[in-house]
Design a protein around this motif. Sequence first.
Motif, mmCIF file in Angstrom:
data_model
loop_
_atom_site.group_PDB
_atom_site.id
_atom_site.type_symbol
_atom_site.label_atom_id
_atom_site.label_comp_id
_atom_site.label_asym_id
_atom_site.label_seq_id
_atom_site.Cartn_x
_atom_site.Cartn_y
_atom_site.Cartn_z
ATOM 1 N N LEU A 1 -13.480 22.823 -16.671
ATOM 2 C CA LEU A 1 -13.389 23.264 -15.279
ATOM 3 C C LEU A 1 -14.526 22.613 -14.493
ATOM 4 O O LEU A 1 -15.701 22.849 -14.781
ATOM 5 C CB LEU A 1 -13.487 24.786 -15.209
ATOM 6 C CG LEU A 1 -13.548 25.426 -13.822
ATOM 7 C CD1 LEU A 1 -12.281 25.115 -13.015
ATOM 8 C CD2 LEU A 1 -13.751 26.936 -13.944
ATOM 9 N N LYS B 1 -15.765 28.697 -9.358
ATOM 10 C CA LYS B 1 -15.595 28.665 -10.816
ATOM 11 C C LYS B 1 -15.910 30.023 -11.438
ATOM 12 O O LYS B 1 -15.150 30.528 -12.265
ATOM 13 C CB LYS B 1 -16.489 27.572 -11.425
ATOM 14 C CG LYS B 1 -16.195 26.161 -10.929
ATOM 15 C CD LYS B 1 -16.940 25.109 -11.729
ATOM 16 C CE LYS B 1 -18.455 25.273 -11.647
ATOM 17 N NZ LYS B 1 -18.968 25.106 -10.263
ATOM 18 N N SER B 2 -17.039 30.619 -11.062
ATOM 19 C CA SER B 2 -17.413 31.922 -11.614
ATOM 20 C C SER B 2 -16.422 33.005 -11.197
ATOM 21 O O SER B 2 -16.132 33.936 -11.960
ATOM 22 C CB SER B 2 -18.826 32.304 -11.172
ATOM 23 O OG SER B 2 -19.775 31.416 -11.718
ATOM 24 N N LEU C 1 -6.668 24.990 -6.919
ATOM 25 C CA LEU C 1 -6.994 24.670 -8.303
ATOM 26 C C LEU C 1 -5.910 23.754 -8.855
ATOM 27 O O LEU C 1 -4.717 24.072 -8.790
ATOM 28 C CB LEU C 1 -7.088 25.945 -9.150
ATOM 29 C CG LEU C 1 -7.580 25.753 -10.593
ATOM 30 C CD1 LEU C 1 -9.056 25.379 -10.613
ATOM 31 C CD2 LEU C 1 -7.346 27.019 -11.423
ATOM 32 N N TYR D 1 -9.804 21.392 -11.705
ATOM 33 C CA TYR D 1 -10.787 21.203 -10.646
ATOM 34 C C TYR D 1 -10.284 21.855 -9.369
ATOM 35 O O TYR D 1 -9.082 22.013 -9.150
ATOM 36 C CB TYR D 1 -11.083 19.716 -10.419
ATOM 37 C CG TYR D 1 -9.924 18.914 -9.877
ATOM 38 C CD1 TYR D 1 -9.726 18.770 -8.502
ATOM 39 C CD2 TYR D 1 -9.022 18.303 -10.735
ATOM 40 C CE1 TYR D 1 -8.651 18.040 -8.008
ATOM 41 C CE2 TYR D 1 -7.954 17.578 -10.251
ATOM 42 C CZ TYR D 1 -7.776 17.444 -8.881
ATOM 43 O OH TYR D 1 -6.711 16.735 -8.388
ATOM 44 N N GLY E 1 -16.293 21.510 -10.706
ATOM 45 C CA GLY E 1 -16.353 21.854 -9.285
ATOM 46 C C GLY E 1 -17.784 22.086 -8.843
ATOM 47 O O GLY E 1 -18.675 22.335 -9.654
ATOM 48 N N ASP F 1 -18.866 29.715 -19.438
ATOM 49 C CA ASP F 1 -19.453 29.284 -18.166
ATOM 50 C C ASP F 1 -20.688 28.444 -18.464
ATOM 51 O O ASP F 1 -21.714 28.967 -18.905
ATOM 52 C CB ASP F 1 -19.827 30.515 -17.331
ATOM 53 C CG ASP F 1 -20.252 30.151 -15.920
ATOM 54 O OD1 ASP F 1 -20.158 28.969 -15.544
ATOM 55 O OD2 ASP F 1 -20.682 31.052 -15.179
ATOM 56 N N SER G 1 -16.600 25.668 -18.061
ATOM 57 C CA SER G 1 -17.059 24.983 -16.857
ATOM 58 C C SER G 1 -18.240 24.095 -17.210
ATOM 59 O O SER G 1 -18.996 24.383 -18.145
ATOM 60 C CB SER G 1 -17.463 25.995 -15.781
ATOM 61 O OG SER G 1 -18.565 26.775 -16.213
#
Length: 236
Positions: free
Chosen positions: A31, A39-40, A217, A209, A33, A161, A193
């Motif tokens: 992921l 993202k989170s 997305l 992305y 960005g 993450d 990510s």
Amino acid sequence: MIHLKNCTIGYSSPLFSIDDILLKKGSIYALIGSNGAGKSTLFSTLTNQLSTLSGTITIASQPLQSYKLKEIAKKVAFVQSKTDYPDFLTVEAYLALGRTPYTNTFGRLAKEDHEIIKHIIKRLKIEEFLPKFMHKLSDGERQIMAIASALIQETPVLLLDEPTAFLDYGNRMKIIKFLKEIAVTEEKCILFSSHDLELCLEEINQFLYIDQAEKKLILANDLTKEALLERAFNLY
């Protein structure tokens, strides 16, 4: 495994939308960005901490919001970028917490739980850390233990993450290669990510992305560095 359809992701206002994306078991996705892109927020949504503003998400063919807390913990394991740990918690005790969704009220580990824990410890070669206290480890060492605990949780979906954020190049490569391996051998759906584009492009061929122009997305395969920078970071 994870199906996102006609979704709008955000809090009180939308951050981005998703038309129709299917993330499959046996696959690993990066992921990409910029900070603040969402993202989170996507991770919070996929772990059922945040509802979609619209649309549906299913995991293992079941609507995400129909899962109870303990049920989702058996489907999705989540590794945060950084976690605070209580003082005087040993690595061995911390890793055992990965079996919490499967233990009884007293948290007692069965023989099968111990075998799963031993298997991951051996596979990651982290035996030497077991008697050490978590708060005494380096950031990179704690990150490796967090990943180990998530693997011990034995879920079909693994979300991470920035799992390599505090690691040196050798350990970053080790973790990515290991995640690629278990995605295939254990048929897991893995989404992580990262800001490490060079490593992702070298090792990963499926990317999610957040298109900065369309606020959407996107799932794409085998993108070049220039294409990722243009679409995810709007640099060209």
